[in-house]
Design a protein around this motif. Structure first.
Motif, short mmCIF file in Angstrom:
data_model
loop_
_atom_site.label_atom_id
_atom_site.label_comp_id
_atom_site.label_asym_id
_atom_site.label_seq_id
_atom_site.Cartn_x
_atom_site.Cartn_y
_atom_site.Cartn_z
N ARG A 40 -38.24 -15.29 17.21
CA ARG A 40 -39.00 -14.04 17.38
C ARG A 40 -39.94 -14.15 18.57
O ARG A 40 -40.05 -13.24 19.38
CB ARG A 40 -39.85 -13.76 16.13
CG ARG A 40 -39.10 -13.02 15.07
CD ARG A 40 -40.06 -12.74 13.92
NE ARG A 40 -39.36 -12.67 12.67
CZ ARG A 40 -38.64 -11.62 12.26
NH1 ARG A 40 -38.56 -10.56 13.00
NH2 ARG A 40 -38.01 -11.65 11.10
N SER A 43 -40.05 -11.86 22.49
CA SER A 43 -40.99 -10.78 22.73
C SER A 43 -41.68 -10.97 24.07
O SER A 43 -42.21 -12.05 24.33
CB SER A 43 -42.02 -10.72 21.61
OG SER A 43 -42.64 -11.98 21.47
N ALA A 91 -31.34 -8.09 19.97
CA ALA A 91 -32.63 -7.67 19.42
C ALA A 91 -32.69 -6.16 19.23
O ALA A 91 -33.75 -5.62 18.88
CB ALA A 91 -33.75 -8.11 20.36
N GLY A 93 -32.35 -3.66 21.47
CA GLY A 93 -32.94 -2.84 22.53
C GLY A 93 -32.06 -1.66 22.92
O GLY A 93 -32.52 -0.50 22.91
N ARG A 105 -31.47 0.81 19.94
CA ARG A 105 -32.59 1.73 19.69
C ARG A 105 -32.43 2.99 20.54
O ARG A 105 -32.61 4.11 20.07
CB ARG A 105 -33.88 1.00 20.06
CG ARG A 105 -35.09 1.60 19.51
CD ARG A 105 -36.28 0.64 19.60
NE ARG A 105 -37.28 1.11 18.67
CZ ARG A 105 -37.97 2.20 18.86
NH1 ARG A 105 -37.82 2.90 19.95
NH2 ARG A 105 -38.84 2.60 17.94
N ILE A 108 -33.97 -9.68 13.67
CA ILE A 108 -34.88 -8.99 14.59
C ILE A 108 -34.45 -7.53 14.75
O ILE A 108 -35.27 -6.62 14.71
CB ILE A 108 -34.86 -9.69 15.98
CG1 ILE A 108 -35.11 -11.17 15.79
CG2 ILE A 108 -35.79 -8.99 16.97
CD1 ILE A 108 -36.14 -11.82 16.55
N ALA A 109 -33.15 -7.33 14.91
CA ALA A 109 -32.65 -5.95 15.08
C ALA A 109 -32.97 -5.13 13.83
O ALA A 109 -33.33 -3.95 13.93
CB ALA A 109 -31.14 -5.98 15.33
N ASP A 137 -35.52 -5.34 11.84
CA ASP A 137 -36.92 -4.88 11.92
C ASP A 137 -37.06 -3.76 12.94
O ASP A 137 -37.65 -2.72 12.68
CB ASP A 137 -37.84 -6.01 12.43
CG ASP A 137 -38.13 -7.02 11.34
OD1 ASP A 137 -37.70 -6.79 10.20
OD2 ASP A 137 -38.77 -8.05 11.66
N LYS A 138 -36.48 -4.01 14.09
CA LYS A 138 -36.69 -3.09 15.21
C LYS A 138 -36.08 -1.72 14.96
O LYS A 138 -36.57 -0.71 15.47
CB LYS A 138 -36.03 -3.70 16.45
CG LYS A 138 -36.27 -2.94 17.70
CD LYS A 138 -36.25 -3.91 18.81
CE LYS A 138 -36.57 -3.33 20.14
NZ LYS A 138 -36.59 -4.40 21.12
N LEU A 139 -35.00 -1.69 14.16
CA LEU A 139 -34.28 -0.42 13.97
C LEU A 139 -34.58 0.20 12.61
O LEU A 139 -33.93 1.18 12.23
CB LEU A 139 -32.77 -0.66 14.14
CG LEU A 139 -32.35 -1.30 15.48
CD1 LEU A 139 -30.86 -1.62 15.49
CD2 LEU A 139 -32.69 -0.37 16.65
#
Ligand SMILES: C[S@@+](CC[C@H](N)C(=O)[O-])C[C@H]1O[C@@H](n2cnc3c(N)ncnc32)[C@H](O)[C@@H]1O
Length: 323
Positions: free
Chosen positions: A6, A10, A39, A41, A44, A68-69, A71-73
């Motif tokens: 992680r 970042s 991740a 990006g 998204r 990670i993806a 969380d991000k999405l």
């Protein structure tokens, strides 16, 4: 390891972000595959621009990337499906969702900055760790397995073909003399010793590490196998966007797109077509899209990226069932 992954990730900057989104033309109600979700990006962006109902299936061989993806999405809720799977499996994975065809597919190839910058993954010669280099650390053979068990000629072939390494034979011989080679530092030092003193822009082990990583993950074979699967999965008018990071990958994509955008593959001096080949795609641009100077300044790892885009034709025949 997820924590250091992680941290390494970042802030993660998706390469050729806007040109990839423009290529895929995401729209409300569309279905998309991000075959290398990383991740998340690019994913998204695809989800954002296909709001409010567009759906996305994200695949990755790396469980850490998927975490990670996820969380991000998370804000996109039911619109995202994430699966620990190789892009070779994209047809099966979309079938599981009940999708026969999709509107767009993105393949952003290679490894992520997070993978490169997580020392325990063994991709980088800048730190000393166990030689691993697997995108999916839960299966398959590691870099150490290859380096310590392949015959000298096989190693030299890998270094030559996948790394375009001019000193492939000497490096292979040095590896054999130094076995067991178990860490990234050991391998990097061994390659450096073959080169002697160097003052170039790149570390002399760059090509060796690229070559072994490609072999560990069968990257070129996987790409060749997947391109026709991806085209078959597209709806007419749907788009495949592929971002490559070195000439070996780019050549495979370029030649595949050139071939599949032609109606006949007979030699040019043959008066009548006997091959019966029909174009299944059109190339959206002849030349690949490359990063602007500004993108390269902000994200130096984007410097070798090339984006190629193909659009499925209305009357395309299935590639997979061709003889
Ligand atoms: C350059 S990164 C993708 C970054 C992503 N586009 C983003 O915006 O965060 C490439 C990703 O592809 C994954 N990958 C490599 N080979 C794969 C394969 N055969 N199938 C699925 N994922 C793969 C890697 O694990 C890595 O996470």
């Amino acid at each position: 390891m997820l924590d250091s992954f992680r941290e390494a990730g970042s802030p993660h900057q998706p390469v050729l972000y806007q040109p990839s989104i423009d290529a895929l033309q995401p729209h409300d109600g569309g279905r998309y595959v991000d075959a290398t979700v990383g991740a998340g990006g690019h994913a998204r962006g695809i989800l954002f621009f296909s709001s409010p109902t567009g759906l996305l299936l994200g695949l990755d061989r790396d469980e850490n990337a998927l975490a990670i993806a996820r969380d991000k999405l998370s804000e996109f809720q039911y619109r995202v499906f994430l699966k620990h799977s190789s892009y070779i499996q994209m047809k099966n994975e979309t079938e599981i969702l009940g999708w026969s065809f999709v509107d767009g597919i993105l393949m952003d190839l290679g490894l992520s900055s997070m993978q490169l910058d997580t020392p325990e993954r063994g991709f980088s010669f800048r730190t000393d760790n166990l030689l691993d280099m697997r995108f999916d650390p839960s299966s398959g053979i590691s870099a150490a397995d290859i380096v310590n068990s392949y015959r000298e000629e096989e190693l030299a072939k890998i270094l030559w073909e996948y790394g375009e390494e001019p000193k492939s034979r000497r490096i292979a011989a040095a590896i054999l003399r130094s076995r067991p080679v178990t860490t990234t530092g050991q391998l990097a030092a061994l390659v450096a010793s073959v080169y002697g003193s160097h003052r170039g822009e790149h570390h002399p082990a760059t090509r060796t590490f690229q070559a072994i990583r490609i072999a560990v993950n069968n990257e070129l074979g996987g790409l060749e196998q997947t391109l026709p699967i991806a085209i078959d999965l597209l709806k007419p008018g749907g788009r495949l966007a592929v971002i490559t990071f070195h000439s070996l990958e780019d050549r495979i994509v370029k030649h595949f797109f050139q071939r599949e955008s032609k109606d006949c593959l007979c030699p040019p001096n043959q008066p009548i077509c006997t091959c019966g080949h029909k174009a299944s795609i059109r190339m959206v641009q002849r030349k690949p899209v490359i990063p602007t100077n500004e993108e390269i300044r902000n994200n130096p790892r984007s410097r070798s990226a090339k984006l190629r885009i193909a659009e499925k034709l209305e009357l395309a025949r299935p590639l997979q069932s061709k003889p």
